[in-house]
Design a protein around this motif. Structure first.
Motif, PDB file in Angstrom:
ATOM      1  N   HIS A 255       1.018  -1.217   0.089  1.00 49.21           N
ATOM      2  CA  HIS A 255       0.314  -0.352  -0.209  1.00 49.21           C
ATOM      3  C   HIS A 255       0.924   1.534  -0.538  1.00 49.21           C
ATOM      4  O   HIS A 255       0.647   2.525  -0.398  1.00 49.21           O
ATOM      5  CB  HIS A 255      -0.980   0.173   1.173  1.00 49.21           C
ATOM      6  N   CYS A 290      -2.391  -4.488  -6.358  1.00 44.82           N
ATOM      7  CA  CYS A 290      -3.041  -4.337  -5.305  1.00 44.82           C
ATOM      8  C   CYS A 290      -2.692  -2.006  -4.755  1.00 44.82           C
ATOM      9  O   CYS A 290      -2.310  -1.744  -6.362  1.00 44.82           O
ATOM     10  CB  CYS A 290      -2.880  -4.510  -3.819  1.00 44.82           C
ATOM     11  N   CYS A 291      -3.429  -2.029  -3.570  1.00 43.91           N
ATOM     12  CA  CYS A 291      -2.526  -0.415  -3.934  1.00 43.91           C
ATOM     13  C   CYS A 291      -1.650   0.042  -4.395  1.00 43.91           C
ATOM     14  O   CYS A 291      -1.418   1.566  -4.491  1.00 43.91           O
ATOM     15  CB  CYS A 291      -3.972   0.183  -2.978  1.00 43.91           C
ATOM     16  N   PHE A 308      -6.122  -8.006  -5.489  1.00 44.79           N
ATOM     17  CA  PHE A 308      -5.480  -8.897  -4.808  1.00 44.79           C
ATOM     18  C   PHE A 308      -5.814 -10.638  -5.066  1.00 44.79           C
ATOM     19  O   PHE A 308      -4.962 -11.065  -4.910  1.00 44.79           O
ATOM     20  CB  PHE A 308      -7.340  -8.664  -3.595  1.00 44.79           C
ATOM     21  N   CYS A 329      -3.653  -6.800   2.399  1.00 48.71           N
ATOM     22  CA  CYS A 329      -3.322  -7.233   1.762  1.00 48.71           C
ATOM     23  C   CYS A 329      -2.923  -8.015   1.389  1.00 48.71           C
ATOM     24  O   CYS A 329      -3.229  -8.747  -0.118  1.00 48.71           O
ATOM     25  CB  CYS A 329      -4.033  -6.550   0.687  1.00 48.71           C
ATOM     26  N   GLY A 438     -13.563  -0.844  -3.716  1.00 54.56           N
ATOM     27  CA  GLY A 438     -12.925  -1.940  -2.786  1.00 54.56           C
ATOM     28  C   GLY A 438     -11.803  -3.588  -3.353  1.00 54.56           C
ATOM     29  O   GLY A 438     -12.461  -3.604  -4.872  1.00 54.56           O
ATOM     30  N   CYS A 439     -12.741  -4.694  -2.502  1.00 48.81           N
ATOM     31  CA  CYS A 439     -11.769  -5.659  -3.119  1.00 48.81           C
ATOM     32  C   CYS A 439     -11.866  -6.845  -3.707  1.00 48.81           C
ATOM     33  O   CYS A 439     -13.516  -6.068  -4.805  1.00 48.81           O
ATOM     34  CB  CYS A 439     -11.518  -6.467  -1.434  1.00 48.81           C
ATOM     35  N   CYS A 469      -8.642  -2.311  -6.250  1.00 42.67           N
ATOM     36  CA  CYS A 469      -8.872  -3.212  -6.487  1.00 42.67           C
ATOM     37  C   CYS A 469      -9.973  -3.138  -7.548  1.00 42.67           C
ATOM     38  O   CYS A 469      -9.916  -4.601  -8.529  1.00 42.67           O
ATOM     39  CB  CYS A 469      -8.968  -4.613  -6.025  1.00 42.67           C
ATOM     40  N   CYS A 510      -6.747   2.509  -2.118  1.00 39.83           N
ATOM     41  CA  CYS A 510      -7.663   2.582  -1.420  1.00 39.83           C
ATOM     42  C   CYS A 510      -7.621   4.038  -0.427  1.00 39.83           C
ATOM     43  O   CYS A 510      -9.121   4.668  -0.074  1.00 39.83           O
ATOM     44  CB  CYS A 510      -7.556   1.947  -0.261  1.00 39.83           C
ATOM     45  N   MET A 546     -13.851  -7.366   0.443  1.00 41.41           N
ATOM     46  CA  MET A 546     -13.586  -8.568   1.096  1.00 41.41           C
ATOM     47  C   MET A 546     -12.675  -8.042   2.643  1.00 41.41           C
ATOM     48  O   MET A 546     -13.514  -8.326   4.335  1.00 41.41           O
ATOM     49  CB  MET A 546     -12.469  -9.675   1.228  1.00 41.41           C
ATOM     50  N   SER A 547     -12.233  -7.172   3.157  1.00 34.62           N
ATOM     51  CA  SER A 547     -11.820  -6.173   4.342  1.00 34.62           C
ATOM     52  C   SER A 547     -12.258  -5.344   5.303  1.00 34.62           C
ATOM     53  O   SER A 547     -12.815  -4.794   4.469  1.00 34.62           O
ATOM     54  CB  SER A 547      -9.894  -5.387   3.719  1.00 34.62           C
ATOM     55  N   LYS A 549     -11.753  -2.766   5.857  1.00 34.90           N
ATOM     56  CA  LYS A 549     -10.626  -1.244   5.279  1.00 34.90           C
ATOM     57  C   LYS A 549     -11.791  -0.772   4.129  1.00 34.90           C
ATOM     58  O   LYS A 549     -12.372   0.494   4.488  1.00 34.90           O
ATOM     59  CB  LYS A 549      -9.577  -1.269   4.355  1.00 34.90           C
TER      60      LYS A 549
END
Ligand code: XCC
Length: 656
Positions: A255, A290-291, A308, A329, A438-439, A469, A510, A546-547, A549
């Motif tokens: 991240h 990812c981020c 992810f 993540c 989001g994820c 994501c 994110c 899913m997270s 966050k």
């Protein structure tokens, strides 16, 4: 019939390779283990050791008497606090890096965007006139850090929200007093024997989430822009095909941009490129997952390998020489997958180690030196490659839509504003706007709900902004290019063609969901669309979340006045009372509801009805899908050829 695991052909192909190599991934584990049916919907209380109590069947209270509502609310509040902590601690790290840079202790970082520095200084009440940028930056960093630790003073960026929203927050007692304080208070209140009124618990969860969105995340984004530049449009590529057969592949995953930006600098150094050549490679290919990928994509155009659920599969290709991870993540399983191939998994954060990985601790005071060391580890590993197979899938994309750029693109440096966008919404050319973020979640088909929601929205003339994501799913599908104009409704298409933008705008990582908050605040105060974010014809989505966050993001969207639909399932469905609080009660109090709706078709339908209802409340032109249909034939939707994009794509200077 078994559920489809992914709609990404590169993932499907590489997953087959994993299986023939005897390697287990998240997709296999998902079919081996079902989610715990008790914890899944908020029926499990593990807040003390008399339990865990399972509030199902005959039992509807815990040993202490805690009700289903209390338990579901406490669990959700804790999840939001954990998500807020993750984003906000990222923001704090950015502030610490800025402080070190300003004090001359982190020589590899510089203050790149002075305009942004001045803007942030303004909302943090730091004086700028006649001062050196280092002095301003130091005070900005200290003021930002003060926003974390303060226990009384309201978080400064709250002042960026429309005045009406600020009033609502103050009236409800949810304006955050210090980012850390609100997180701690959620943990305190949800300890056994404390706050036991579901609505009251969830009010504190809102306060904590606002501290994330308008505090920790916003500071994270703003300070990253100061240090690394505010993004503007950039062309790049995405999907597993961006990995290279004959170059050293370094994948950054996680991240924070503090490390990944330094790796970008290191891989471009002639000595390291030469070193790679000495090992038989043609050059160094840096890519992201990812981020952290979104961070260096937005600013540098670095290609994205995947989102992810693609992380293990990148290693399965057999060509990843180093996977460099920092925070959030990152699957623990990476190390086990890497053992089957030659990949070196390198952890770097003092906060996140994985047993079996190589640890090279990152320190912003020696940033570039450490980045070089990491890149060298990857290069040294190149000769150890065995059998490799890179799926031939990539797509091109345009990213880099910061809110500053969105402002600029609507009139340039002198006449930039949100007027054209507001006018387009008012006239019904654009029906509304949505943030889709989001994820991925291995319980649902990878990218399926993401792409369904985005495509349906643009088809219905809803402008989409994306992060995280979801943005990567869109990138892999080619939705982040103006070429997909044919998928957009005629009104939206016309607006996008005249401005020269795709109908789906990639706004970042994110923490960059805070950029969406700023866009919403500007639309709400520009005029013509009411006075508050909750007046706007907009919606939020996290179709495959899913997270924890993601729960915090959803909660601060709702707290800001954006009705939001989370996909997959509901973590609170064991309590009708809690479902009622976060939907009807919050709608009444905040002007927005928090829905968990596993069916994406239903979610989109509801969101379109919601957008139309907001339009009616504002007495805007009624949206008609055919009104602008005539302009569809003026110009072809596909007005920019893919070859042109290929030419414009990110080119690494060092490749031979
Ligand atoms: Fe993580 Fe940010 Fe979720 Fe993707 S989207 S799985 S949190 S990388 Ni934010």
């Amino acid at each position: 019939m078994a559920r489809r695991e992914s709609i990404d052909p590169a993932v499907v192909e590489t997953l087959a390779k994993a299986r023939s190599d005897g390697v287990t991934t998240v997709f296999d584990r998902a079919s081996l283990t079902a989610p715990c049916p008790i914890g899944h919907n908020g029926a499990c209380c593990s807040n003390c050791f008399m339990g865990p109590c399972r509030l199902i069947g005959k039992t509807d209270v815990g040993l202490c008497g805690a009700t289903k509502a209390t338990v579901a609310a406490r669990n959700l509040a804790r999840e939001i606090a954990s998500g807020a902590a993750a984003h906000s601690d990222h923001g704090r790290d950015m502030a610490l890096a800025l402080l070190a840079a300003a004090e001359g202790d982190a020589p590899d970082y510089e203050i790149k965007d002075e305009r942004k520095l001045a803007k942030v200084a303004q909302y943090l009440n730091v004086a700028v006139d006649g001062r050196a940028k280092e002095e301003i930056a130091k005070d900005v960093a200290l003021a930002a850090l003060g926003n974390f630790t303060s226990t009384k003073k309201e978080v400064d960026a709250v002042g960026q929200a429309p005045p009406k929203r600020q009033e609502i927050w103050r009236r409800l007692g949810v304006s955050p007093r210090g980012i850390d304080r609100e997180i701690v208070e959620v943990l305190h209140r949800t300890h056994v024997g404390n706050d036991q009124d579901a609505e009251h618990i969830l009010t504190q969860a809102l306060r904590c989430a606002i501290g994330d969105g308008w505090g920790g995340s916003m500071l994270g984004t703003d300070i990253s822009d100061i240090l690394f530049g505010t993004p503007g449009p950039v062309a790049a590529r995405a999907n597993l095909g961006v990995l290279s057969e004959d170059e050293v592949n370094i994948v950054v995953h996680g991240h924070e941009p503090t490390l990944s930006e330094m790796v970008v600098a290191a891989v471009n150094e002639p000595e390291l490129v030469e070193y790679a050549r000495s090992k038989g490679a043609k050059g160094i290919n840096l890519v992201g997952i990812c981020c952290t990928a979104n961070e260096i994509l937005m600013r540098q155009g670095v290609p994205v390998v995947g989102n992810f659920l693609s992380q293990e599969l990148a290693i399965v290709t057999g060509v990843v020489d180093a996977m460099v991870v920092d925070i959030q993540c990152i699957m623990q399983a990476l190390v086990g997958v890497a053992e089957h191939y030659h990949t070196k998994v390198i952890t770097t954060s003092p906060k996140a180690r994985i047993t079996g990985a190589t640890h090279v601790e990152f320190d912003e005071h020696r940033a570039l030196e450490i980045a070089r060391e990491i890149v060298r580890l990857g290069i040294d590993n190149f000769p150890n490659r065995k059998e490799a197979r890179i799926p031939a899938y990539t797509n091109h994309l345009v990213a880099g839509f910061s809110h500053e750029y969105i402002n600029y693109m609507q009139g340039g440096a002198y006449r930039g504003s949100f007027r054209p966008l507001n006018d387009s919404i008012m006239s019904g050319r654009i029906r509304g706007a949505a943030g889709v973020v989001g994820c991925n979640n291995a319980r649902v088909t990878q990218d399926d709900a993401h792409l369904y929601v985005v495509k349906e929205l643009i088809k219905n003339d809803v402008l989409v902004v994306t992060t995280g994501c979801n943005a990567i799913a869109c990138a892999k599908e080619g939705l982040l290019t103006p070429e997909v104009m044919d998928l957009a409704g005629p009104g939206l298409r016309e607006v996008c063609q005249t401005i020269g933008i795709p109908p789906v705008l990639h706004m970042g990582s994110c923490v960059d969901n805070s950029r969406i908050l700023t866009v919403l605040a500007q639309c709400a105060t520009e005029g013509g669309l009411g006075e508050d974010i909750s007046d706007l014809p907009v919606a939020g989505f996290a179709p495959e979340w899913m997270s924890e966050k993601a729960l915090s993001i959803g909660a601060y969207f709702v707290a800001s006045g954006v009705t939001t639909w989370m996909g997959v399932g509901s973590p609170v469905s064991n309590s009708d009372a809690v479902v009622n609080i976060i939907t009807d009660v919050w709608k009444e109090k905040l002007g927005a509801a928090y829905y968990f709706e596993p069916d994406p078709e239903k979610a989109v339908k509801e969101a379109l009805a919601h957008i139309d209802a907001k339009r009616r409340a504002l007495k805007l032109e009624e949206y008609s899908p055919t009104r602008y249909a005539t302009s569809a034939g003026y110009f072809p939707g596909d007005y920019l050829g893919s070859e042109e994009f290929e030419r414009a794509s990110y080119r690494r200077t060092q490749t031979a």
